[in-house]
Design an enzyme around this catalytic site. Structure first.
Site, PDB file in Angstrom:
ATOM      1  N   SER A  24     -28.465  -0.750  17.199  1.00  0.00           N
ATOM      2  CA  SER A  24     -28.580  -1.926  16.329  1.00  0.00           C
ATOM      3  C   SER A  24     -29.991  -2.476  16.439  1.00  0.00           C
ATOM      4  O   SER A  24     -30.660  -2.292  17.461  1.00  0.00           O
ATOM      5  CB  SER A  24     -27.599  -3.005  16.774  1.00  0.00           C
ATOM      6  OG  SER A  24     -28.008  -3.552  18.006  1.00  0.00           O
ATOM      7  N   ASP A  25     -30.428  -3.145  15.382  1.00  0.00           N
ATOM      8  CA  ASP A  25     -31.628  -3.946  15.573  1.00  0.00           C
ATOM      9  C   ASP A  25     -31.240  -5.052  16.561  1.00  0.00           C
ATOM     10  O   ASP A  25     -30.050  -5.300  16.786  1.00  0.00           O
ATOM     11  CB  ASP A  25     -32.141  -4.518  14.240  1.00  0.00           C
ATOM     12  CG  ASP A  25     -33.602  -4.980  14.352  1.00  0.00           C
ATOM     13  OD1 ASP A  25     -34.093  -5.124  15.507  1.00  0.00           O
ATOM     14  OD2 ASP A  25     -34.254  -5.206  13.318  1.00  0.00           O
ATOM     15  N   TRP A  26     -32.232  -5.696  17.133  1.00  0.00           N
ATOM     16  CA  TRP A  26     -31.966  -6.621  18.249  1.00  0.00           C
ATOM     17  C   TRP A  26     -31.154  -7.845  17.805  1.00  0.00           C
ATOM     18  O   TRP A  26     -31.675  -8.759  17.177  1.00  0.00           O
ATOM     19  CB  TRP A  26     -33.295  -7.033  18.877  1.00  0.00           C
ATOM     20  CG  TRP A  26     -33.695  -6.147  20.036  1.00  0.00           C
ATOM     21  CD1 TRP A  26     -34.083  -6.568  21.282  1.00  0.00           C
ATOM     22  CD2 TRP A  26     -33.727  -4.712  20.094  1.00  0.00           C
ATOM     23  NE1 TRP A  26     -34.339  -5.484  22.098  1.00  0.00           N
ATOM     24  CE2 TRP A  26     -34.127  -4.334  21.400  1.00  0.00           C
ATOM     25  CE3 TRP A  26     -33.422  -3.698  19.197  1.00  0.00           C
ATOM     26  CZ2 TRP A  26     -34.249  -3.012  21.809  1.00  0.00           C
ATOM     27  CZ3 TRP A  26     -33.547  -2.364  19.611  1.00  0.00           C
ATOM     28  CH2 TRP A  26     -33.952  -2.043  20.883  1.00  0.00           C
TER      29      TRP A  26
END
Ligand code: BGC
Length: 749
Positions: free
Chosen positions: A230-232
């Site tokens: 996932s993106d952060w």
């Protein structure tokens, strides 16, 4: 080393397996010591290493180790040079090995839909083919060093505003043709070890829990073999994400996501094999890195030189009315604080802690015939009378003036979008004032995305240095003085003004952004609208000139399975060695489906000595001609003629040739009561029925009789063509059951 990852997973507890699916902290994955599974690190990316130890953050606020800031994507893409980008990847990969980083978080390949996206400096292009080619080279370079990459942000993350919740509303054809191809090509041709999903939703569904995106398209269609992270902070519902194909949640969710996975397995709402598969994909990449671990030393100085070389090969000379290159004996006034303090990278997660930075001042200060005046500050927009007066004085007394203009840091960054396309007003004002007293005027630009240039007609040259990486100053100095011949070309269009841009009416919306312009992004739109632009896609000048001749196609007729080779001769007709970027565009002349006027499908960069001629060859495969057909949900090539255009830019087409394609595949026939006569006429298989029905309509309305006027004929014609065949029943030409039988006959034709 041969490893039995399946056996390892069998030994893991449910808790250990769930734990593998989220970060240990900001940058590490979890390990399982008792089973010999190490905890590995990932780091930003994309144009250098941002390795943080404690105090991790994803906004580039806290410090990271000293590293090299290579030119950000906005500049490096302008090199149009696959080999160069690959070498940059090798250097970044080596730094990652030296620092024990298993995955570099990049490249970032989102399409530049609007010049306002705050993060455009991190992205390559408005064109999907160019973005994909550059991404492939970058991935191959980094991964050749045994380090993984994370191509990001998958997908349709084209604005920063509300990026964690906003929905990009895009039709499938546009996704497939514009927003996906860079990911698709990179996955198919370079297999990045990981893919990072985007924050946003696509048509209402978060990318982090979109099974169509992460599994159907990415894995099943394109064959992605690594893991998706996932993106952060992009995870919405952890279990839904895992089921959709999101293996790794980053950073740590402090146990929340893991607990949800464990509960779901225990209460039977998540099949444990889904978890096992996810762990297997993560472990494969982890051990791949471990097995390719090798000793590497940080070679910062050598990497700095490489950063300079890439900057030199990428900067774009936008305009030059014979004023550049500068000569040593000319007295040159350099104006603008960017001369001393270049803006060379953008803010946010890609922010590198450069071990050193070259400014043009460092390279030129103290040299004979070089004078400097600050003129304006590099950090704000305040017109300072004293600084301006001093700058005008210096400018008046010089032979030539070079103004270093650009966007201050706060004007563009990850996390928010620009509000306009202007340079600071104080800069525009001073440039115009100096132009009035000194016509020998050159402007150098430091910006991550296009700016309006209200002073363009009063300048003799403009050098687009973009954000040039930490060696930016010496690269600019070498180009200005002709030590390096500029060879970059624009990877995006510079419109005259923001409102010319196709996304103007639908950008920066809080909940949903409707991509109403569809396929018409960048030059695809400006071409279709026949709109003048400040600088077109693919434009860039050199200190020498090139001539294109002798275009040949390996054949003038192919089937859908064949490849065609385009060859041509390029000659350096000037007196300086230089590099030229030759671009191949394809234009669909079949007239059957809605298409942009032309699309980039090939390019090559070549080096030529003065007077030298080289032949280049570029292959076009079936995808070069195909569009995404929504009836079959697949790529399709219409049979007919295509024009192959060879250009020095998208608006400077020098040669062309026609290619005929005969596709043995046909689209399924869609014939029903509401099919129009025109549709039947447009398909060879149904044409004879179209003619028959048309004739019957003509007879019915008497449109073809000699007494009728032209306008009546035209009206009757148009009406007949747009008529659904059910009207032939309505007008009593056919009985309903006879028409239904006829429809079956047509379908089997
Ligand atoms: C960015 C990513 C980046 C991550 C880690 C996020 O905010 O969107 O591109 O890799 O942070 O720093």
């Amino acid at each position: 080393m041969k490893r039995d990852i399946g056996a390892l997973i069998k030994k893991m507890t449910l808790e250990e397996k769930a734990g593998m699916c989220s970060g240990l902290d900001f940058w590490h994955l979890k390990g399982v010591e008792r089973l010999g599974i190490p905890s590995v690190m990932v780091s930003d990316g994309p144009h250098g290493l941002r390795k943080q130890d404690d105090k991790g953050d994803h906004l580039g606020i806290n410090d990271s180790i000293k590293a090299v800031c290579f030119p950000p994507a906005c500049l490096s893409a302008c090199s149009f040079d696959r080999e160069l980008i690959k070498e940059m990847g090798v250097h970044i990969g080596r730094e990652a090995q030296a620092e024990d980083v298993s995955v570099v978080l990049g490249p970032a390949v989102n399409i530049k839909r609007s010049p306002l996206c705050g993060r455009n400096f991190e992205y390559y292009s408005e064109d999907p083919y160019l973005s994909g080619e550059i991404a492939i080279a970058c991935i191959q370079g980094i991964q050749s060093q045994g380090v993984g990459t994370s191509i990001k942000h998958f997908a349709a993350n084209n604005q920063e505003y509300n990026r964690l919740s906003c929905s990009s509303e895009v039709d499938e054809r546009t996704l497939r043709e514009i927003y996906f191809p860079a990911f698709e090509n990179a996955v198919k041709k370079a297999q990045p070890k990981t893919v990072m999903c985007s924050y946003n939703r696509i048509n209402g569904v978060y990318s982090s829990e979109n099974p169509w995106l992460l599994t159907d398209v990415l894995r099943d269609e394109w064959g992605f073999e690594g893991y998706v992270m996932s993106d952060w902070g992009a995870v919405n519902e952890r279990v839904a994400g895992l089921k959709a194909g999101l293996e790794l949640e980053m950073p740590s969710s402090n146990g929340t996501g893991d607990a949800e996975i464990i509960n779901a397995v225990k209460n039977g709402t998540l099949d444990e094999t889904v978890l096992d598969n996810a762990v297997e994909r993560i472990l494969k990449v982890v051990f791949d890195y471990i097995d390719n671990r090798h000793k590497e030393k940080l070679e910062l100085e050598a990497d700095h030189q490489e950063a300079k070389r890439i900057a030199c090969e990428s900067m774009v000379l936008l305009k030059n009315e014979g004023i550049l290159p500068l000569k040593k004996e000319e007295k040159v006034a350099f104006i603008g604080e960017f001369f001393k303090k270049p803006r060379y990278q953008g803010g946010g997660s890609s922010h590198i802690n450069s071990f050193k930075v070259d400014s043009a001042w460092d390279c030129l200060n103290g040299k004979e015939n070089v004078v400097y005046a600050e003129g304006f500050s590099a950090v704000d927009d305040v017109y300072n009378e004293n600084l301006a007066k001093e700058a005008c004085e210096v400018a008046k007394n010089a032979d030539k003036v070079v103004i270093f203009a650009g966007l201050p840091d706060s004007f563009e960054s990850e996390g928010y979008d620009r509000k306009h396309m202007h340079l600071p007003e104080c800069q525009n004002r001073l440039i115009k004032e100096i132009a009035q007293i000194q016509p020998e005027l050159i402007v150098v630009l430091h910006n991550g995305s296009p700016v309006e240039m209200p002073w363009l007609s009063c300048t003799k040259a403009v050098l687009e240095a973009y954000l040039g990486g930490q060696a930016v100053g010496s690269a600019i100095a070498d180009i200005l003085y002709g030590i390096v011949n500029p060879s970059g070309k624009l990877a995006e269009t510079f419109p005259y003004k923001l409102s010319d841009n196709p996304s103007y009416l639908n950008f920066n919306c809080p909940e949903k952004v409707e991509y109403h312009e569809g396929l018409y992004v960048g030059y695809r739109y400006y071409d279709k609208k026949e709109m003048d632009v400040a600088f077109p896609f693919g434009h860039g000048l050199s200190y020498t000139t090139f001539e294109y001749n002798n275009m040949r196609l390996s054949t003038d007729s192919i089937t859908e399975k064949d490849i065609v080779t385009v060859s041509l001769d390029v000659k350096n007709t000037g007196d300086m060695a230089g590099k030229e970027i030759v671009q191949i565009y394809v234009k669909d002349n079949t007239g059957t489906s809605m298409r942009p006027i032309k699309e980039l499908k090939g390019f090559e960069k070549i080096y030529l000595e003065p007077g030298e001629t080289k032949t280049i060859e570029i292959c076009l495969d079936s995808r070069s001609f195909a569009y995404y057909n929504m009836d079959i949900h697949d790529w399709f090539i219409e049979s007919g003629d295509y024009e192959i255009l060879v250009g020095a830019s998208s608006r400077d087409i020098r040669l062309n040739a026609t290619l005929h394609i005969e596709n043995s595949q046909k689209l399924p026939l869609k014939v029903h009561m509401n099919t129009t006569i025109e549709e039947l006429l447009g398909d060879e298989r149904t044409k004879k029925y179209g003619l028959k029905f048309k004739h019957e309509m003509d007879v019915l309305f008497g449109g073809s009789e000699s007494t009728s006027t032209d306008i009546e004929d035209a009206m009757a014609d148009a009406m007949a063509l747009s008529m659904p065949i059910r009207n032939l029943v309505g007008f009593g030409v056919y009985k309903k059951e006879d028409m239904l039988t006829l429809i079956e006959e047509i379908k089997n034709a």
